[in-house]
Scaffold this active site. Structure first.
Site, PDB file in Angstrom:
ATOM      1  N   LEU A 127      17.094  89.788  66.894  1.00  0.00           N
ATOM      2  CA  LEU A 127      18.000  89.756  68.041  1.00  0.00           C
ATOM      3  C   LEU A 127      19.299  90.477  67.702  1.00  0.00           C
ATOM      4  CD1 LEU A 127      18.704  88.800  70.887  1.00  0.00           C
ATOM      5  CD2 LEU A 127      19.578  86.685  69.879  1.00  0.00           C
ATOM      6  N   TYR A 128      19.761  90.322  66.468  1.00  0.00           N
ATOM      7  CA  TYR A 128      20.967  91.037  66.047  1.00  0.00           C
ATOM      8  C   TYR A 128      20.791  92.534  66.268  1.00  0.00           C
ATOM      9  CZ  TYR A 128      24.301  93.290  62.896  1.00  0.00           C
ATOM     10  OH  TYR A 128      25.271  94.110  62.375  1.00  0.00           O
ATOM     11  N   ALA A 129      19.653  93.070  65.822  1.00  0.00           N
ATOM     12  CA  ALA A 129      19.377  94.496  65.999  1.00  0.00           C
ATOM     13  C   ALA A 129      19.331  94.863  67.475  1.00  0.00           C
ATOM     14  CB  ALA A 129      18.051  94.848  65.327  1.00  0.00           C
TER      15      ALA A 129
END
Length: 434
Positions: free
Chosen positions: A242-244
């Site tokens: 999700l960070y990416a």
């Protein structure tokens, strides 16, 4: 006394003194009002618990970051102006978001040293040890950099900052970092990395003049890409975390604001930054801590016992890249929210171009710390981590002469020296690494 104490736990009984229809209607109405009041209190109580009370095991940093901050007033504005004042003839005035963070602190200090005006902004959330952030803040204050304590989602604060100082540039480094933490607290990533970025761009596009913006994307946008080294033109539509995904969303949002409003935007894809004043959630940092404490460290390996490697990039090299991008950023072409012409839109890799196996990193730390690590080899989990990263930096070299110069052995030696000097054991500083 609680405001609920005057509501009886049971209806009780009472004797009718008046059998008239009017009286019956009145008593029924009063009873309905009481019930409505009771259930309203229950409803709002649940809302309070839901929105303002997060589970202990899963703290919501996005909510914490919206706590009330104190800002404004003549004295505050004076400090803001003083910090942002340009000290050299060709200097620029820069708003650095995430200034108390790892990269933000180093970039702010470098800008200030060369005479630029620098104003920091940070919400000091507790994703990791806030005392480390406060120490960085103290370090910057000694060099004349004032950090405004506030959140990038606070539209009023951002507007006020641009009213007080006509920033020529914004170095946007504020973000919710960490690949694995996204599985615990996904909302904080959307809140900071997407909503916060949009909020900042909204203020920038309405500013007159509009600032040029350099911002931190991430090498994580390459996700499941298997072509190496990673180049800016490679596909980035397969995020592994999700960070990416939020960083990739940031790049698309940047394109939108560049296209519609004429904002000059440069995204920087950092590759595994390390060094003094680093982040405690990074492997090199907590490996150092656990090796010194005699704790076992978990080292991931790929499929079929394959090597997990990272393009470790020393902080000083990253800072040079940030300043190079800032110095070559062209002016935005809009004014007051209206585009006047095509504006610059760029993205660059900032890495070291030399991937190193994580096992080699541990071996270097063992030599520097003079302690043998207790290694626990584990299969790489499906939590967003990827088996390798490798940067192609030819674009950054061509555009602003980016050339990393610190190898991992040298960089870790500097980190270990800082770590042993900063952290104390038994009230005494640990001897520096040889």
């Amino acid at each position: 006394m609680s405001h609920l104490d005057d509501i009886p736990s049971t209806p009780g009984k009472f004797k009718m003194m008046d059998k008239s229809p009017f009286f019956l209607h009145r008593t029924r109405w009063q009873s309905s009002v009481a019930k409505l009041a009771f259930w309203s209190l229950v409803f709002f109580g649940l809302l309070f618990i839901f929105f303002y009370r997060s589970p202990i095991s899963n703290p919501d940093s996005s909510r914490r970051s919206l706590r009330t901050y104190s800002w404004g007033g003549p004295a505050w504005e004076k400090r803001v102006r003083s910090s942002a004042r340009v000290r050299t003839r060709n200097g620029v005035s820069v708003l650095v978001t995430g200034a108390a963070g790892f990269v933000g602190t180093h970039v702010s200090a470098a800008l200030k040293r060369r005479g630029d005006g620098v104003l920091g902004l940070d919400n000091f959330n507790d994703y990791y040890d806030t005392s480390l952030k406060r120490s960085r803040q103290a370090l910057l204050e000694r060099s004349g950099v004032f950090i405004v304590e506030g959140d990038i989602n606070d539209l009023s604060l951002l507007k006020k900052l641009f009213e007080v100082v006509p920033f020529t540039h914004v170095m946007h480094l504020a973000a919710q970092a960490g690949v694995r933490y996204a599985m615990e607290n996904p909302g904080s990533y959307v809140h900071s990395n997407i909503a916060g970025f949009v909020n900042l761009l909204e203020v920038c596009k309405s500013a007159n003049p509009q600032p040029a913006i350099v911002w931190a994307s991430s090498s994580s946008v390459y996700g499941l890409n298997t072509k190496v080294p990673f180049s800016e033109k490679d596909r980035t539509d397969q995020p592994a975390s999700l960070y990416a995904a939020t960083k990739k969303a940031g790049e698309e949002i940047a394109h939108t604001y560049n296209h519609i409003y004429g904002l000059s935007l440069t995204g920087l894809r950092f590759f595994t930054v390390y060094g003094p004043w680093g982040r405690p959630d990074m492997a090199y940092f907590f490996f150092t801590r656990d090796i010194l404490k005699g704790k076992a460290i978990s080292i991931f390996e790929g499929a079929n016992h394959g090597t997990v490697a990272r393009d470790f990039t020393y902080i000083d090299d990253i800072v040079k890249g940030c300043l190079g991008a800032l110095d070559t950023a062209e002016k935005s072409t809009g004014s007051g929210g209206k585009k006047r012409g095509a504006a610059q839109l760029r993205v660059f890799n900032l890495g070291n171009t030399s991937p190193v196996p994580v096992t080699d990193l541990v071996s270097i730390l063992e030599r520097l710390l003079k302690v043998k690590a207790k290694r626990n080899m584990m299969k790489l989990p499906r939590n967003g981590d990827v088996p390798f990263t490798h940067a192609n930096i030819s674009s950054a070299q061509r555009e602003f002469g980016y050339k990393p110069s610190t190898d991992l052995q040298t960089g870790l030696k500097k980190f270990v020296r800082w770590y042993l000097g900063y952290y104390k054991q038994g009230g005494k500083k640990v001897a520096a690494a040889a």
